[in-house]
Design an enzyme around this catalytic site. Structure first.
Site, PDB file in Angstrom:
ATOM      1  N   HIS A  48       0.835  -1.210   0.000  1.00  0.00           N
ATOM      2  CA  HIS A  48       0.000   0.000   0.000  1.00  0.00           C
ATOM      3  C   HIS A  48       0.866   1.254   0.000  1.00  0.00           C
ATOM      4  O   HIS A  48       1.559   1.530   0.962  1.00  0.00           O
ATOM      5  CB  HIS A  48      -0.886  -0.040   1.250  1.00  0.00           C
ATOM      6  CG  HIS A  48      -1.873   1.077   1.345  1.00  0.00           C
ATOM      7  ND1 HIS A  48      -1.809   2.034   2.330  1.00  0.00           N
ATOM      8  CD2 HIS A  48      -2.948   1.390   0.571  1.00  0.00           C
ATOM      9  CE1 HIS A  48      -2.810   2.872   2.175  1.00  0.00           C
ATOM     10  NE2 HIS A  48      -3.510   2.514   1.120  1.00  0.00           N
ATOM     11  N   ASP A  77      -1.349   5.442  -5.547  1.00  0.00           N
ATOM     12  CA  ASP A  77      -2.473   6.323  -5.843  1.00  0.00           C
ATOM     13  C   ASP A  77      -1.970   7.294  -6.899  1.00  0.00           C
ATOM     14  O   ASP A  77      -0.801   7.690  -6.888  1.00  0.00           O
ATOM     15  CB  ASP A  77      -2.890   7.084  -4.584  1.00  0.00           C
ATOM     16  CG  ASP A  77      -3.327   6.136  -3.481  1.00  0.00           C
ATOM     17  OD1 ASP A  77      -4.204   5.309  -3.736  1.00  0.00           O
ATOM     18  OD2 ASP A  77      -2.755   6.230  -2.379  1.00  0.00           O
ATOM     19  N   HIS A  90      -1.175  10.313  -2.852  1.00  0.00           N
ATOM     20  CA  HIS A  90      -2.512   9.981  -2.359  1.00  0.00           C
ATOM     21  C   HIS A  90      -3.462  11.173  -2.391  1.00  0.00           C
ATOM     22  O   HIS A  90      -4.624  11.053  -2.774  1.00  0.00           O
ATOM     23  CB  HIS A  90      -2.422   9.459  -0.925  1.00  0.00           C
ATOM     24  CG  HIS A  90      -3.749   9.136  -0.330  1.00  0.00           C
ATOM     25  ND1 HIS A  90      -4.498  10.053   0.395  1.00  0.00           N
ATOM     26  CD2 HIS A  90      -4.496   7.993  -0.355  1.00  0.00           C
ATOM     27  CE1 HIS A  90      -5.625   9.490   0.778  1.00  0.00           C
ATOM     28  NE2 HIS A  90      -5.652   8.249   0.354  1.00  0.00           N
ATOM     29  N   GLU A 181      -4.392   3.313  -8.493  1.00  0.00           N
ATOM     30  CA  GLU A 181      -5.730   3.819  -8.191  1.00  0.00           C
ATOM     31  C   GLU A 181      -5.915   5.196  -8.813  1.00  0.00           C
ATOM     32  O   GLU A 181      -5.112   6.105  -8.555  1.00  0.00           O
ATOM     33  CB  GLU A 181      -5.961   3.924  -6.677  1.00  0.00           C
ATOM     34  CG  GLU A 181      -7.361   4.485  -6.375  1.00  0.00           C
ATOM     35  CD  GLU A 181      -7.604   4.860  -4.924  1.00  0.00           C
ATOM     36  OE1 GLU A 181      -6.819   4.432  -4.040  1.00  0.00           O
ATOM     37  OE2 GLU A 181      -8.566   5.599  -4.672  1.00  0.00           O
TER      38      GLU A 181
HETATM   39  O1  G3P Z   1      -6.840   1.664  -2.795  1.00  0.00           O
HETATM   40  C1  G3P Z   1      -7.055   0.890  -1.672  1.00  0.00           C
HETATM   41  C2  G3P Z   1      -6.808   1.757  -0.507  1.00  0.00           C
HETATM   42  O2  G3P Z   1      -5.551   2.318  -0.708  1.00  0.00           O
HETATM   43  C3  G3P Z   1      -7.857   2.813  -0.420  1.00  0.00           C
HETATM   44  O3  G3P Z   1      -7.539   3.744   0.522  1.00  0.00           O
HETATM   45  O4  G3P Z   1      -7.274   6.140   0.859  1.00  0.00           O
HETATM   46  O5  G3P Z   1      -5.312   4.628   1.047  1.00  0.00           O
HETATM   47  O6  G3P Z   1      -6.275   5.138  -1.161  1.00  0.00           O
HETATM   48  P1  G3P Z   1      -6.540   4.954   0.276  1.00  0.00           P
HETATM   49 CA    CA Z   2      -5.284   3.622  -2.718  1.00  0.00          CA
END
Ligand code: G3P
Ligand code: CA
Length: 365
Positions: A48, A77, A90, A181
Site C-alpha cells: 500500500h 495512488d 494519495h 488507483e
Molecule cells: O486503494 C485501496 C486503498 O488504498 C484505499 O484507501 O485512501 O489509502 O487510497 P486509500
Molecule cells: Ca489507494
C-alpha cells in the site's frame, strides 16, 4: 468517520475460535478457483503506497523496499499535474507530504492548500517529499515511522514507478505487478483531465494490455471503470467501496454492498476493495468475531476481494496483527490485502503454509 474502528476484540475468544478452525483450514478448497484475480499466488500481498510503513509513502525507495520485501503488487495512488502527468500521490494536495509551502508560497487556493492540478510536473519535482504529517501542526500521522525530517525523497511519475518495477522484474526474474488507483476522477474531469484515460495510456505504453498482465486498475468511482470496460479494456478492474459520509464523496456506496449491487459491479469489474470494517463488524456478547456476508456474497458473484488497509501500527482496537490476518485470510478467505508492511503478510503466509502453522497464531503475537 474513521476507516478502521472495530469493537474491542478479546484475544482469548480469538484463540478459541482459531483452535477450532485450524483443522478445517487444511481441507478448505482454494478460494482461487472461485474468484481470485490471480490463482497462482493468491492471496496477493499488495504494498500500500509502497512499503509505506517503513519509508515515506509513494517514494521510489518505498516501492523498491516493498519489492524487496516480497510484495506481489505495488500500489500507487495517482493524481494528475497541471500539465497532464500522472504522479504517485494519495492526496489532491501537496501539503501533507511535501515542502510545497516553503517552495511555492502564495500558490495556495482559498482553503490554504496547494493542489497538484495547479502545479506542473517540473514544479513538483522541485519539492522534497517526506513522511506524512498533519500540515497544520507538523506532527507525523504515524509517529513511530520514518522521520519526516529525514531524506530527500522526490515525487515519482507512474511511468517511473512502472520502469522501476519492470527493471526489477528483469533483474530478479520475478513478476511483480502494478496496481494504480485513479484518485477522484470527477475532480480531475472538472480540472480538464481524464485520469482513467491517462493512466491507461501509460499502462498500455508499458505493455500492460491483457487480462493476464500484471496490472490492475482500481477506483472508488464506478463510472470510469464502467467506461474502460465498455471501451474494451481487458486489464482487470477493481471497484473500491467506501462510505457515503466521507469527505468529497459523491458516490452512493450503500447499494454496492448488497447482493444485487455486487452483481452489477461484476458486470464491469473483476473485484472489490472494501474497508476491513465492512468485513469484520466487531464481536458479540461472548467476544466472538462477527462477520458480514460481504466476502461470501462477492465470491458468489465471482468477484475477488482485496480489503484495505492493514497497518501493524494502526490496528483496530483490541485485535492483534496475527488475529487480523488470520480472520481475513483464513476465515474469510479474502484474495489479497492492501498492507503498509508487506513483509508481515509475506511472513504470515509463509508460516501458515509451513509445518509450523500448528503453533500459530501465538508466534505472530
Ligand atoms: O486503494 C485501496 C486503498 O488504498 C484505499 O484507501 O485512501 O489509502 O487510497 P486509500
Ligand atoms: Ca489507494
Amino acid at each position: 468517520m474513521t476507516r478502521s474502528t472495530l469493537a474491542p476484540f478479546p484475544r482469548w475468544a480469538c484463540v478459541l475460535l482459531l483452535a477450532g478452525l485450524l483443522s478445517a483450514w487444511a481441507s478448505n478448497a482454494p478460494a482461487a478457483e472461485r474468484a481470485a484475480l490471480e490463482t497462482a499466488s493468491a492471496p496477493l500481498v499488495i504494498a500500500h503506497r509502497g512499503a509505506s510503513g517503513y519509508l515515506p509513502e509513494h517514494s521510489l525507495a518505498a516501492y523498491a523496499f516493498a519489492y524487496a520485501l516480497g510484495a506481489d503488487y505495488l500500489e500507487p495512488d495517482i493524481v494528475i499535474t497541471r500539465d497532464g502527468h500522472p504522479i504517485a500521490l494519495h492526496d489532491l494536495t501537496l501539503d501533507a507530504t511535501t515542502n510545497v509551502r516553503e517552495v511555492f508560497p502564495g500558490r495556495a487556493r482559498d482553503d490554504g492548500l496547494h493542489y497538484v492540478v495547479d502545479f506542473t510536473l517540473a514544479e513538483i519535482r522541485q519539492l522534497r517529499m517526506f513522511e506524512r504529517i498533519e500540515p497544520e501542526t507538523g506532527e507525523q500521522r504515524y509517529p513511530a515511522r520514518f522521520s519526516a525530517a529525514l531524506g530527500d525523497f522526490r515525487v515519482v511519475t507512474l511511468a517511473e514507478l512502472i520502469e522501476l518495477t519492470q527493471g526489477l522484474n528483469a533483474s530478479t526474474g520475478r513478476d511483480v505487478g502494478i496496481y494504480p488507483e485513479t484518485k477522484f476522477p470527477a475532480f480531475h474531469e472538472a480540472a480538464g483531465h481524464d485520469i482513467a484515460a491517462i493512466v491507461l495510456e501509460v499502462l498500455e505504453g508499458h505493455g500492460y494490455r491483457e487480462r493476464e498482465h500484471r496490472a490492475i486498475i482500481q477506483s472508488f468511482e464506478p463510472e470510469p471503470l464502467r467506461r474502460l470496460r465498455e471501451e474494451g479494456v481487458r486489464l482487470r478492474l477493481v471497484q473500491l467501496l467506501g462510505e457515503n459520509d466521507w469527505e468529497m464523496n459523491h458516490v452512493d456506496y450503500a447499494p454496492m454492498y448488497t447482493v444485487e449491487g455486487l452483481a452489477e459491479i461484476a458486470a464491469y469489474a473483476d473485484g472489490i476493495g472494501p474497508p476491513i470494517t465492512r468485513i469484520i463488524l466487531g464481536v458479540d456478547a461472548n467476544g466472538a468475531p462477527q462477520f458480514s456476508t460481504l466476502v461470501a456474497d462477492a465470491h458468489a458473484a465471482e468477484l475477488a476481494v482485496h480489503p484495505y488497509t492493514v497497518r501493524t501500527d494502526a490496528l483496530p482496537e483490541g485485535i492483534s496483527i496475527g488475529d487480523l490476518l488470520y480472520l481475513l485470510l483464513e476465515i474469510q478467505q479474502v484474495d489479497g490485502l492492501f498492507i503498509d508492511q508487506p513483509d508481515v503478510m509475506v511472513e504470515f503466509l509463509r508460516l501458515l503454509r509451513s509445518p509450523q502453522r500448528a503453533t500459530w497464531p501465538r508466534d505472530m503475537r
